[in-house]
Design a protein around this motif. Structure first.
Motif, PDB file in Angstrom:
ATOM      1  N   UNK A  28       0.839  -1.190   0.000  1.00  0.00           N
ATOM      2  CA  UNK A  28       0.000   0.000   0.000  1.00  0.00           C
ATOM      3  C   UNK A  28       0.876   1.242   0.000  1.00  0.00           C
ATOM      4  N   UNK A  29       0.340   2.380  -0.447  1.00  0.00           N
ATOM      5  CA  UNK A  29       1.141   3.606  -0.544  1.00  0.00           C
ATOM      6  C   UNK A  29       1.719   4.050   0.795  1.00  0.00           C
ATOM      7  N   UNK A  30       2.767   4.868   0.722  1.00  0.00           N
ATOM      8  CA  UNK A  30       3.456   5.333   1.929  1.00  0.00           C
ATOM      9  C   UNK A  30       2.575   6.247   2.777  1.00  0.00           C
ATOM     10  N   UNK A  31       1.669   6.971   2.182  1.00  0.00           N
ATOM     11  CA  UNK A  31       0.791   7.869   2.935  1.00  0.00           C
ATOM     12  C   UNK A  31      -0.547   7.182   3.143  1.00  0.00           C
ATOM     13  N   UNK A  32      -0.615   6.333   4.150  1.00  0.00           N
ATOM     14  CA  UNK A  32      -1.826   5.549   4.377  1.00  0.00           C
ATOM     15  C   UNK A  32      -2.365   5.801   5.769  1.00  0.00           C
ATOM     16  N   UNK A  33      -3.657   6.080   5.846  1.00  0.00           N
ATOM     17  CA  UNK A  33      -4.317   6.315   7.124  1.00  0.00           C
ATOM     18  C   UNK A  33      -5.449   5.299   7.268  1.00  0.00           C
ATOM     19  N   UNK A  34      -5.435   4.540   8.357  1.00  0.00           N
ATOM     20  CA  UNK A  34      -6.527   3.623   8.672  1.00  0.00           C
ATOM     21  C   UNK A  34      -7.511   4.352   9.573  1.00  0.00           C
ATOM     22  N   UNK A  35      -8.790   4.223   9.266  1.00  0.00           N
ATOM     23  CA  UNK A  35      -9.844   4.858  10.044  1.00  0.00           C
ATOM     24  C   UNK A  35     -10.766   3.772  10.569  1.00  0.00           C
ATOM     25  N   UNK A  36     -11.023   3.795  11.870  1.00  0.00           N
ATOM     26  CA  UNK A  36     -11.939   2.848  12.504  1.00  0.00           C
ATOM     27  C   UNK A  36     -13.085   3.663  13.104  1.00  0.00           C
ATOM     28  N   UNK A  37     -14.306   3.255  12.776  1.00  0.00           N
ATOM     29  CA  UNK A  37     -15.484   3.970  13.290  1.00  0.00           C
ATOM     30  C   UNK A  37     -16.672   3.022  13.289  1.00  0.00           C
ATOM     31  N   UNK A  38     -17.732   3.434  13.943  1.00  0.00           N
ATOM     32  CA  UNK A  38     -18.990   2.697  13.867  1.00  0.00           C
ATOM     33  C   UNK A  38     -19.493   2.767  12.431  1.00  0.00           C
ATOM     34  N   UNK A  39     -20.199   1.736  11.990  1.00  0.00           N
ATOM     35  CA  UNK A  39     -20.661   1.666  10.598  1.00  0.00           C
ATOM     36  C   UNK A  39     -21.456   2.893  10.181  1.00  0.00           C
ATOM     37  N   UNK A  40     -22.322   3.383  11.080  1.00  0.00           N
ATOM     38  CA  UNK A  40     -23.152   4.537  10.718  1.00  0.00           C
ATOM     39  C   UNK A  40     -22.381   5.853  10.753  1.00  0.00           C
ATOM     40  N   UNK A  41     -21.165   5.847  11.252  1.00  0.00           N
ATOM     41  CA  UNK A  41     -20.340   7.058  11.303  1.00  0.00           C
ATOM     42  C   UNK A  41     -19.175   7.014  10.306  1.00  0.00           C
ATOM     43  N   UNK A  42     -19.030   5.888   9.627  1.00  0.00           N
ATOM     44  CA  UNK A  42     -17.832   5.684   8.802  1.00  0.00           C
ATOM     45  C   UNK A  42     -17.722   6.639   7.626  1.00  0.00           C
ATOM     46  N   UNK A  43     -18.809   6.897   6.915  1.00  0.00           N
ATOM     47  CA  UNK A  43     -18.687   7.770   5.745  1.00  0.00           C
ATOM     48  C   UNK A  43     -18.278   9.178   6.148  1.00  0.00           C
ATOM     49  N   UNK A  68     -17.645  -1.948   5.397  1.00  0.00           N
ATOM     50  CA  UNK A  68     -18.598  -1.975   6.495  1.00  0.00           C
ATOM     51  C   UNK A  68     -19.346  -0.683   6.752  1.00  0.00           C
ATOM     52  N   UNK A  69     -19.385   0.217   5.794  1.00  0.00           N
ATOM     53  CA  UNK A  69     -20.106   1.482   5.992  1.00  0.00           C
ATOM     54  C   UNK A  69     -21.610   1.255   5.879  1.00  0.00           C
ATOM     55  N   UNK A  70     -22.367   1.891   6.746  1.00  0.00           N
ATOM     56  CA  UNK A  70     -23.827   1.788   6.699  1.00  0.00           C
ATOM     57  C   UNK A  70     -24.371   2.464   5.439  1.00  0.00           C
ATOM     58  N   UNK A  71     -23.742   3.545   5.013  1.00  0.00           N
ATOM     59  CA  UNK A  71     -24.136   4.247   3.796  1.00  0.00           C
ATOM     60  C   UNK A  71     -22.885   4.469   2.949  1.00  0.00           C
ATOM     61  N   UNK A  72     -22.785   3.792   1.802  1.00  0.00           N
ATOM     62  CA  UNK A  72     -21.571   3.874   0.992  1.00  0.00           C
ATOM     63  C   UNK A  72     -21.336   5.269   0.417  1.00  0.00           C
ATOM     64  N   UNK A  73     -20.069   5.567   0.218  1.00  0.00           N
ATOM     65  CA  UNK A  73     -19.673   6.835  -0.393  1.00  0.00           C
ATOM     66  C   UNK A  73     -19.883   6.767  -1.904  1.00  0.00           C
ATOM     67  N   UNK A  74     -20.078   7.917  -2.549  1.00  0.00           N
ATOM     68  CA  UNK A  74     -20.136   7.921  -4.015  1.00  0.00           C
ATOM     69  C   UNK A  74     -18.754   7.612  -4.587  1.00  0.00           C
ATOM     70  N   UNK A  75     -18.684   7.372  -5.881  1.00  0.00           N
ATOM     71  CA  UNK A  75     -17.388   7.038  -6.495  1.00  0.00           C
ATOM     72  C   UNK A  75     -16.387   8.177  -6.387  1.00  0.00           C
ATOM     73  N   UNK A  76     -16.849   9.395  -6.357  1.00  0.00           N
ATOM     74  CA  UNK A  76     -15.972  10.570  -6.265  1.00  0.00           C
ATOM     75  C   UNK A  76     -16.410  11.473  -5.133  1.00  0.00           C
ATOM     76  N   UNK A  77     -15.413  12.000  -4.413  1.00  0.00           N
ATOM     77  CA  UNK A  77     -15.626  13.034  -3.393  1.00  0.00           C
ATOM     78  C   UNK A  77     -14.610  14.124  -3.693  1.00  0.00           C
ATOM     79  N   UNK A  78     -14.990  15.096  -4.474  1.00  0.00           N
ATOM     80  CA  UNK A  78     -14.006  16.097  -4.876  1.00  0.00           C
ATOM     81  C   UNK A  78     -12.895  15.415  -5.663  1.00  0.00           C
ATOM     82  N   UNK A  79     -11.650  15.563  -5.202  1.00  0.00           N
ATOM     83  CA  UNK A  79     -10.518  14.918  -5.872  1.00  0.00           C
ATOM     84  C   UNK A  79     -10.343  13.465  -5.449  1.00  0.00           C
ATOM     85  N   UNK A  80     -11.059  13.032  -4.443  1.00  0.00           N
ATOM     86  CA  UNK A  80     -10.899  11.675  -3.921  1.00  0.00           C
ATOM     87  C   UNK A  80     -11.708  10.671  -4.733  1.00  0.00           C
TER      88      UNK A  80
END
Length: 183
Positions: A28-43, A68-80
């Motif tokens: 995985x890339x050198x700039x990697x951040x793991x995020x842990x949250x409740x499913x309904x708070x993940x997005x 495990x997100x309760x509500x999936x993110x769209x394919x794009x979020x700005x530049x992401x």
């Protein structure tokens, strides 16, 4: 299942250290951040962390992989660019590797929500930083414990309280890269 049991399972369930140590983490890339949250708070947590990683000087577009997100993110979020990982842990590893191969250089946000299988801890252990997101004050002690359990030697990070109210709404509206001023 009681509320405390669900909360504890969300943040603490996977800690099978022997299994994690024996699992191969994908490249995985050198700039990697793991995020842990409740499913309904993940997005919301993934949006906030993606925005922060892309705000660093010289950062490219983020790749946000969620599981495990309760509500999936769209394919794009700005530049992401966002990828929803499959439920099966082995397939999730392969999906992260494939997404990393095709993504332009930039930070990777690995966001996992809810009760996760121990196999996903190998993925999280390869991150540079671990962030555990929480919303209410009663979740904070569990989030701090989850951070101590998830963070491996050499990893940085911490716990953070998710924004609430107008700020959370601004982030959900696609506020990546924008500044919002409260009236």
């Amino acid at each position: 299942m009681s509320a405390l049991a669900r909360l504890t399972a969300t943040f603490l369930a996977p800690a099978d250290a022997e299994h994690v140590a024996g699992s191969a983490a994908p490249a995985i890339p050198a700039q990697t951040v793991a995020v842990i949250a409740a499913a309904e708070q993940l997005t919301l947590a993934a949006r906030v962390v993606a925005q922060a990683t892309m705000a660093r000087p010289g950062a490219g577009p983020a790749l946000v992989c969620t599981w495990g997100a309760a509500d999936p993110l769209p394919e794009r979020l700005g530049r992401a660019r966002c990828v929803v990982l499959p439920e099966d842990a082995a397939l999730a590893h392969a999906a992260v590797e494939g997404a990393c191969r095709t993504a332009p250089p930039g930070p990777l946000v690995l966001a996992v929500g809810g009760v996760r299988p121990p196999e996903l801890d190998a993925l999280l252990s390869g991150a540079d930083a671990v962030i555990v997101a929480w919303r209410s004050e009663r979740e904070r002690p569990v989030a701090e414990l989850a951070f101590r359990r998830a963070c491996r030697p050499g990893q940085t990070g911490g716990v953070f309280r998710l924004p609430d109210g107008w700020l959370a709404a601004a982030v959900r509206r696609g506020g990546l890269g924008r500044t919002y001023v409260r009236d």
